[in-house]
Design an enzyme around this catalytic site. Sequence first.
Site, PDB file in Angstrom:
ATOM      1  N   VAL A  96      36.110  49.928  42.418  1.00  0.00           N
ATOM      2  CA  VAL A  96      34.893  49.770  41.614  1.00  0.00           C
ATOM      3  C   VAL A  96      33.913  50.907  41.880  1.00  0.00           C
ATOM      4  O   VAL A  96      33.203  51.351  40.968  1.00  0.00           O
ATOM      5  CB  VAL A  96      34.238  48.387  41.846  1.00  0.00           C
ATOM      6  CG1 VAL A  96      33.633  48.275  43.247  1.00  0.00           C
ATOM      7  CG2 VAL A  96      33.188  48.103  40.776  1.00  0.00           C
ATOM      8  N   GLY A 105      39.835  42.661  39.907  1.00  0.00           N
ATOM      9  CA  GLY A 105      38.507  42.132  40.176  1.00  0.00           C
ATOM     10  C   GLY A 105      37.557  43.230  40.596  1.00  0.00           C
ATOM     11  O   GLY A 105      37.707  44.381  40.163  1.00  0.00           O
ATOM     12  N   GLU A 106      36.560  42.884  41.417  1.00  0.00           N
ATOM     13  CA  GLU A 106      35.532  43.818  41.936  1.00  0.00           C
ATOM     14  C   GLU A 106      34.539  44.250  40.870  1.00  0.00           C
ATOM     15  O   GLU A 106      33.532  44.883  41.172  1.00  0.00           O
ATOM     16  CB  GLU A 106      36.155  45.115  42.489  1.00  0.00           C
ATOM     17  CG  GLU A 106      37.151  44.959  43.572  1.00  0.00           C
ATOM     18  CD  GLU A 106      37.673  46.324  44.065  1.00  0.00           C
ATOM     19  OE1 GLU A 106      37.232  47.371  43.558  1.00  0.00           O
ATOM     20  OE2 GLU A 106      38.515  46.314  44.974  1.00  0.00           O
ATOM     21  N   GLY A 107      34.848  43.990  39.587  1.00  0.00           N
ATOM     22  CA  GLY A 107      34.068  44.540  38.490  1.00  0.00           C
ATOM     23  C   GLY A 107      34.788  45.701  37.818  1.00  0.00           C
ATOM     24  O   GLY A 107      34.245  46.322  36.889  1.00  0.00           O
TER      25      GLY A 107
END
Lengths: 370, 370
Positions: B99, B328-330
């Site tokens: 990210v 995930g993580e953005g």
Amino acid sequence: VELLYETARAVSPLDAAAMADARSRQARLTKPPGALGVLEELSVQLSGIAGACPPPRAEPAAVVVFAADHGVHAQGVTGWPQEVTAQMVANFVAGGAAVNVLARRAGADVSVVDVGVAADLAPAAGPVDGPVDGQRDRLVDRKVRRGTRDMTLEPAMTRAEAVEAVEIGIEVARERVEGGVRCLLTGDMGIANTTASAALISAFTGVDVTEATGRGTGADDATWRRKVSAVERALARPAGPEPLAVLASVGGLEHAALAGLILGAAAHRVPVVLDGVIAGAAALVVRALCPQALDYCVAGHRSAEAGHAVALDALGLRPLVDLDLRLGEGSGAVLALPLVQSSIAVLGEMATFDSAGVTDKTQPSKTQPS
Amino acid sequence: VELLYETARAVSPLDAAAMADARSRQARLTKPPGALGVLEELSVQLSGIAGACPPPRAEPAAVVVFAADHGVHAQGVTGWPQEVTAQMVANFVAGGAAVNVLARRAGADVSVVDVGVAADLAPAAGPVDGPVDGQRDRLVDRKVRRGTRDMTLEPAMTRAEAVEAVEIGIEVARERVEGGVRCLLTGDMGIANTTASAALISAFTGVDVTEATGRGTGADDATWRRKVSAVERALARPAGPEPLAVLASVGGLEHAALAGLILGAAAHRVPVVLDGVIAGAAALVVRALCPQALDYCVAGHRSAEAGHAVALDALGLRPLVDLDLRLGEGSGAVLALPLVQSSIAVLGEMATFDSAGVTDKTQPSKTQPS
């Protein structure tokens, strides 16, 4: 035709060692294996193209918009008048079209190469081959002829004209790469060019004309039927199996130039991001001439135009963006550019499990805390 | 719970006049109507959010990564040890995670908010709430508790804890918007959080647990079966119909905080780009609390995790990116940011048919050449 064959012969396989390095590096980055999906495969391909892991940033990137007209326009295959091709070229040069706006955001250069617009462009569209209004957008005059012939009546191009346009694409690729460009993007402008695309896609994949023919930039039912009929009549004329003969018979000058751009990019080991159905049709010509060159292609997006999905399937390419775009110009390729560049950044800049002290469940013996 | 209800009441409908302006302007731009597909609809939504056409550029943009641990980890629902949550927070703060790399490329800020990591972070992860190594990446300590309880044995949170985490999300949204941020992006970190997401998705949509439960960041068959079983056992305990009770029973602290971030963004009329399945589950909580707030959401991508498609369908959101990501993580939200910004640029910067002198076939009387 020497330049064409020479270029095709210069296309070599992707660098297997760089690809192996990229796969191995992806496995050590601080993420579960495969968690970045298509971007991981893309980073491996780009490493293979450059022969380096990580590959250089795909910058500067340059969109080349090949513009040309189509004799088949006379068959009523689109609601847009043919003058719009020249008007849109002026719009590109002035920086007001979608591809200009998107390219500015993405940091990409735009140039327009006239390979066959049926109008005199230079006076109307601004200075030839120079920077315009502080932008790098340029108009280059490489006109082969004023539009193709009507493919329903005769071959759209002679073989010599088709080869000339392909070789212009090859030369433009070389010029851009020699100018420092590290990522090429395909663009196109030509009222009626989805009709020629449908003919190429049907000819090179064997799908039915009705499957390969879409509504372009907004054809109504009657226009769509005229479009299908025009493609069917053009394909009824035997062109023989030779790829350049098929291209000359039913293609456009911009298709030919795009095929050349792809070949040239591959020969110079630079990735080429394909836009929509026009580029897809051109890439099918490339597949027939030099299949190895497809390894250097990235499908920027899947357009809403029917034949594009057919072309992508035949090419074995997965598009990065899929947002019902059907504009052309290179817009879908430019929208994909940040994804291409992001895949390289991830490979080059992410921490590894070792360097970050993160436990890797796939390598429990190495970094597992006690 | 006052801040939560006040915020939900502050969410108002999108600005219909600005949306009408955007539709009308899209029709005048030099392209066939609808040719930019999803990006045109997106520009209309963003105009409605801002109450202006064109809307302001979605800059600066900020990813907020809410980090927390999950008691259900004890049930063997993932192969990754729980310590990885804290290790990855340190990786975020050091700027080495996916990210961070993607956000640097996209020009977005990254901050990490600890709402429930089961470890003391500050000493291990760097200075609290300050810039690190010249980057804007920050770690903010808003820990509600050290991980949720094991939802297979008891409610994961008390109602008060869930509300506290939601209100932290609301406050973070307010702080970011007051700091000038014009686009929020959701991020998350929490080993085992796809298990809690599956429980929320199944609870709020009614789909079977096996449909809502995916393989997260790489579960094998046995792990996947333990994951399904854990979700089934958690959902077998009646939580009642109240959305906050469901959230408290089977959700995570990061889900609660993300729900708050979405509510806060909507109350401040700032778009919020959702990442993957964790954000999708949080948005289902928002749908139950304040459906109007979903108008302020943009689905950044569709993840490969099974439950995410279920959540997006229920939310009525079409993802911008669809590349089999499951990190995930953005990361998926950040990859979509250039598309969001491009849709605004097109609306604001493209030439119109009139200004560019291009013939508009949809308005033949106005600009058709004689």
